[in-house]
Scaffold this active site. Structure first.
Site, PDB file in Angstrom:
ATOM      1  N   HIS A 119       0.751  -1.303   0.123  1.00  0.00           N
ATOM      2  CA  HIS A 119      -0.197  -0.035   0.108  1.00  0.00           C
ATOM      3  C   HIS A 119       0.769   1.427   0.057  1.00  0.00           C
ATOM      4  CE1 HIS A 119       0.143  -0.144   4.555  1.00  0.00           C
ATOM      5  NE2 HIS A 119       0.213   1.176   4.594  1.00  0.00           N
ATOM      6  N   ASP A 255       0.851  -7.630   2.397  1.00  0.00           N
ATOM      7  CA  ASP A 255       1.348  -6.074   2.020  1.00  0.00           C
ATOM      8  C   ASP A 255       2.661  -5.741   1.866  1.00  0.00           C
ATOM      9  OD1 ASP A 255       0.859  -3.620   1.727  1.00  0.00           O
ATOM     10  OD2 ASP A 255      -0.519  -3.380   3.407  1.00  0.00           O
ATOM     11  N   SER A 686       4.087   2.192   8.307  1.00  0.00           N
ATOM     12  CA  SER A 686       3.651   1.229   7.418  1.00  0.00           C
ATOM     13  C   SER A 686       5.048   0.897   6.594  1.00  0.00           C
ATOM     14  CB  SER A 686       2.754   1.813   6.437  1.00  0.00           C
ATOM     15  OG  SER A 686       1.657   1.397   6.653  1.00  0.00           O
TER      16      SER A 686
HETATM   17  N1  ARG Z   1      -4.667   0.302   7.376  1.00  0.00           N
HETATM   18  C1  ARG Z   1      -3.208   0.275   7.045  1.00  0.00           C
HETATM   19  C2  ARG Z   1      -2.695   1.628   6.850  1.00  0.00           C
HETATM   20  O1  ARG Z   1      -3.095   2.235   7.664  1.00  0.00           O
HETATM   21  C3  ARG Z   1      -3.377  -0.301   5.453  1.00  0.00           C
HETATM   22  C4  ARG Z   1      -4.001   0.405   4.525  1.00  0.00           C
HETATM   23  C5  ARG Z   1      -3.848  -0.110   3.088  1.00  0.00           C
HETATM   24  N2  ARG Z   1      -4.864  -1.196   2.961  1.00  0.00           N
HETATM   25  C6  ARG Z   1      -6.063  -0.570   2.413  1.00  0.00           C
HETATM   26  N3  ARG Z   1      -7.186  -1.868   2.453  1.00  0.00           N
HETATM   27  N4  ARG Z   1      -6.607   0.309   1.923  1.00  0.00           N
HETATM   28  O2  ARG Z   1      -2.125   2.300   5.983  1.00  0.00           O
HETATM   29  N1  GLU Z   2      -1.248   1.337   7.418  1.00  0.00           N
HETATM   30  C1  GLU Z   2      -0.412   2.292   8.365  1.00  0.00           C
HETATM   31  C2  GLU Z   2       0.405   3.295   7.273  1.00  0.00           C
HETATM   32  O1  GLU Z   2       0.340   3.497   6.406  1.00  0.00           O
HETATM   33  C3  GLU Z   2       0.146   1.688   9.493  1.00  0.00           C
HETATM   34  C4  GLU Z   2      -0.838   1.392  10.309  1.00  0.00           C
HETATM   35  C5  GLU Z   2      -0.978   2.322  11.347  1.00  0.00           C
HETATM   36  O2  GLU Z   2      -1.590   3.359  11.273  1.00  0.00           O
HETATM   37  O3  GLU Z   2      -0.465   1.937  12.287  1.00  0.00           O
HETATM   38  O4  GLU Z   2       1.370   3.789   8.111  1.00  0.00           O
END
Ligand code: ARG
Ligand code: GLU
Length: 787
Positions: A119, A255, A686
């Site tokens: 991502h 991911d 991330s």
């Molecule tokens: N929650 C994770 C973050 O904050 C992964 C986001 C990417 N995945 C998604 N389904 N949008 O970035």
């Molecule tokens: N998916 C998040 C990011 O893009 C990390 C997850 C979080 O927020 O802890 O940094």
């Protein structure tokens, strides 16, 4: 200079102050650090016993030796603080970069190979995707160096060194200074300091405030600009579970994506050139094939973006009851429309992939955050904390100056909330949900430029606008946006108080007989600006003519009036209150640290390099439910729904699963996929490496669990967990799934647990200067070690 012992990041837990602590607090000490070292040593034992699992905190790498090393070692770490951060030798920090501004990545080979999240690479993967070469859908694997794809604008930043510059920044600053004078004094101090600070020509200097401006650190950085895409799995792996599984455990997402840093022939940063070569890093992370077990030490090293752990209860109430729900409601509407359109059309699915991912990610996080804040009684907890604060303040005349802090906060949050709410709606709707409003905003800027600098000013602005427009139109579908526009104008009209309404919008709505679809049709059918060909033809006309055409567009008139309301009725008051809140927060931060001598303090995240440490650990989300810390490929297959938008599984994975063909990456006939840790992380972490006790890569951080997304405001060690992809799953996918063995060959795979060569901690290079020259020795990739 503010007299405050900021060296006390950590106030050890003791019911009556330890004698050394007492001396430190009560005397006006100049040599804090010596005393602090003694203090830390003498209290190590207490830490170890009390805080075995209390791993809250995002710590500055250069202070680990002073503040954290003992605790980290008690949790199982075999390294020293110097192995993690050193300016004298290659250390772990030399393998960690900020990636593209908002993520983290790490180097995993001697040839600048970078690992980050799928991502995080998503925007780049999407940029290179089309219906013919759909890398989002099918994945991408460069066969040779020559096939690696350049990405304009993508950069990665290393940290050469970090220095405490608080004394310089706060010279001449006094407690009674008003905010403006204080800031201008600091700015002046830092300006002078920056221009004389020692740095190489290829380095930059960045200075950031910590603890709400009570402390300052300098970061000397090196930014590389030629970053190429090396590999990415298909979205059915890299985004497996998509929005349904996002922010949720148990998780089964692969991911990750891979990039490579290219440098000029001197190993220094350079703009893209076909002559550039793979960069040779000072250090790269070996990868452990031995996996993890519950209780293993984990270090997450990266660039967490933003946390607010020290706010008053009023701020948490505002967030959970007003701001988060408003933003979620706006995005509910946009996402329902975008998602429907993406599922119906493969082209739209590519065009909207990145925008949708960004919008949906925060949308879901905010919902988890509200739930978690309520469920953990965050407001009540803060209130209790505030009651304790008030009691301690009341009994100590030294703290009389803090007596009014909380009542002042209460009043200010009451005052600011209507403006903050209106601002949240405007920011959401004009800034990220209704695309035509963003577009029309850019055209409104042309008019501003004309007003300011006449025709030549506007011509300049048009030249700058053209590349942005090309990017915009590439991924724009007016027929989708028209529906979003209708839905969001209804929100603006119905949710905002009279003072925050746009007269133009109300008039236009009346002209459409109060019908939002009709209003949208009126806007879009008359808009030149949504038609790329018409716009570029228009740009060939004389400036006066362009100006007339833009002014005539109803959508431009609307955006001009909306912006007017925003800048006249919302932001002046908002900024006024917000400045006061900022000021008060700076004082409250200092007050908390002085008053709660038992509490452990670490600076809020601010996109600077930090270490979070913890252990591999599951949790209990609710009564009678326990989550294990590790998931396996079996879980992917349990979730598999053939042909599904979110839960499809590539045939090759199913085949490998059926044959249990996991090579050296499996564990007892199973393929590990993701695992949980008790590391304190946030957005920006991330792509951060999860590192074992010896400095090897064991995983890749990419998310937090649903119950714990409120950790940005109210960390709770019992339910806050970070989610990592298991490094073995990454290797399995690169090797067995994608057949990209050339990449495996450049990595260094190790068996730290099984006793076969454990990589030494980064080798000491006596007297080595932090130059960007490649260093040889133990940091070179070694031959792949077979099982
Ligand atoms: N929650 C994770 C973050 O904050 C992964 C986001 C990417 N995945 C998604 N389904 N949008 O970035
Ligand atoms: N998916 C998040 C990011 O893009 C990390 C997850 C979080 O927020 O802890 O940094």
């Amino acid at each position: 200079m503010v007299a405050f012992p900021f060296i006390f990041f950590v106030y050890p837990s003791l019911s009556s102050p330890h004698p050394i602590l007492k001396t430190a607090l009560e005397n006006d000490i100049n040599d804090n650090s010596k005393i602090m070292k003694k203090l830390i040593l003498s209290l190590t034992f207490l830490f170890v016993v009390r805080l075995a699992f209390a791993v809250e905190g995002m710590w500055l790498p250069l202070l680990l030796g002073l503040l954290n090393e003992a605790e980290m070692q008690s949790l199982g770490m075999k390294m020293t603080a110097e192995d993690i951060y050193s300016v004298n030798k290659g250390s772990l920090k030399d393998a960690i970069v900020q990636f593209g501004g908002g993520c983290t990545a790490e180097i995993i080979s001697g040839q600048g190979l970078l690992l980050t999240n799928h991502h995080c690479g998503f925007g780049s993967i999407q940029q290179h995707s089309s219906l013919e070469h759909n890398y989002l859908e099918d994945g991408f694997w460069a066969k040779t160096l020559k096939d690696e794809l350049p990405n304009e604008g993508l950069t990665v930043t290393f940290i050469s060194r970090i220095e405490d510059v608080t004394a310089v920044a706060l010279a001449g600053v006094t407690d009674d200074m008003d905010k403006r004078l204080r800031q201008s004094t600091i700015d002046k101090n830092l300006e002078g300091f920056k221009s004389s600070a020692k740095k190489e020509a290829y380095e930059d200097i960045m200075i950031r405030p910590f603890f709400n401006g009570n402390q300052y650190f300098m970061f000397v950085t090196v930014t590389y600009k030629d970053i190429r895409l090396v590999g990415a799995p298909p979205s059915s792996i890299g985004k497996f579970g998509a929005d349904t599984d996002n922010w949720v455990w148990p998780r089964h997402t692969g991911d990750f994506s891979m990039f490579r840093i290219y440098a000029d022939k001197n190993n220094l940063p350079a703009e893209y050139s076909p002559d550039n070569v793979p960069m040779k890093p000072k250090h790269f992370l070996p990868i452990s094939l031995d996996g993890v077990a519950e209780g293993d030490f984990t270090l997450v090293f990266g660039f967490p973006g933003r946390t607010n752990e020290y706010l008053p209860s009023y701020a948490i109430e505002q967030l959970a009851d007003v701001l988060d729900p408003a933003r979620v409601m706006v995005r509910d509407k946009t996402l329902a429309i975008w998602d429907g359109a993406m599922r119906a059309d493969a082209q739209v699915k590519i065009q909207y992939a990145s925008k949708q991912a960004g919008l949906a990610n925060a949308w879901k996080k905010w919902q988890g955050e509200v739930l978690g804040l309520h469920k953990t009684g965050a407001v009540a907890k803060k209130q209790q904390y505030e009651t304790d604060f008030k009691k301690l303040v009341a009994i100590n005349p030294k703290f009389a100056k803090y007596q009014n802090l909380l009542p002042q906060f209460e009043q200010l949050y009451k005052d600011i909330t209507p403006y903050a709410e209106a601002k949240a709606y405007y920011d959401e709707i004009l800034g990220s949900n209704v695309e035509i409003l963003r577009l029309a905003g850019r055209f409104a800027n042309l008019l501003k430029a004309y007003d300011k600098n006449g025709a030549p000013g506007m011509a300049d602005e048009i030249r700058d606008l053209k590349p942005w427009l090309s990017g915009f139109y590439k991924n724009y579908r007016p027929e989708i946006d028209q529906r979003v526009f209708a839905a969001q104008m209804e929100v603006l009209v119905k949710k905002l108080g009279k003072d925050f309404q746009s007269a133009t919008l109300n008039q236009m709505l009346a002209n459409a007989n109060g019908n939002y679809d009709k209003l949208a049709e009126n806007m879009f059918s008359n808009a030149i600006i949504i038609d790329s060909a018409a716009v570029f033809t228009m740009f060939d006309k004389p400036m006066d003519e362009i100006m007339r055409l833009v002014v005539e567009q109803p959508i431009c008139q609307l955006v001009i009036n909306l912006r007017d309301v925003y800048t006249k009725n919302i932001t002046p008051k908002y900024n006024e209150y917000n400045d006061q809140i900022d000021n008060l927060q700076a004082t409250y931060m200092r007050a908390q640290m002085e008053v709660f001598t038992n509490k452990k303090f670490y600076p809020d995240a601010n996109s600077t390099m930090r270490c979070s440490y913890g252990q591999v650990q599951g949790y209990h989300p609710q009564d009678a439910v326990t989550y294990a810390a590790q998931t396996y490929l079996d879980g992917v297959m349990e979730k598999y729904v053939p042909g599904d938008y979110e839960f499809d599984v590539p045939a090759r994975i199913r085949e490998l699963y059926d044959k249990k063909d996991y090579g050296q990456y499996g564990e007892n006939g199973k393929m590990p996929v993701c695992f949980l840790g008790s590391n304190h992380t946030t957005g920006g972490n991330s792509g951060s490496p999860a590192i074992d006790a010896n400095g090897n890569l064991i995983g890749l951080n990419f998310d937090r669990v649903w119950e714990g997304t409120m950790s940005d405001y109210n960390y709770d060690p019992s339910i806050c967990r970070n989610i990592m992809v298991d490094a073995r799953y990454v290797l399995f996918l690169v090797d067995k799934y994608a057949g990209a063995t050339r990449l495996i060959k450049e990595m260094k795979l190790v068996h730290p647990k099984k006793g076969t060569p454990t990589p030494p901690a980064p080798k000491k290079e006596k007297g080595a200067k932090p130059t960007m020259k490649a260093q040889s020795g133990s940091l070179r990739p070694e031959k792949l070690e077979k099982e």
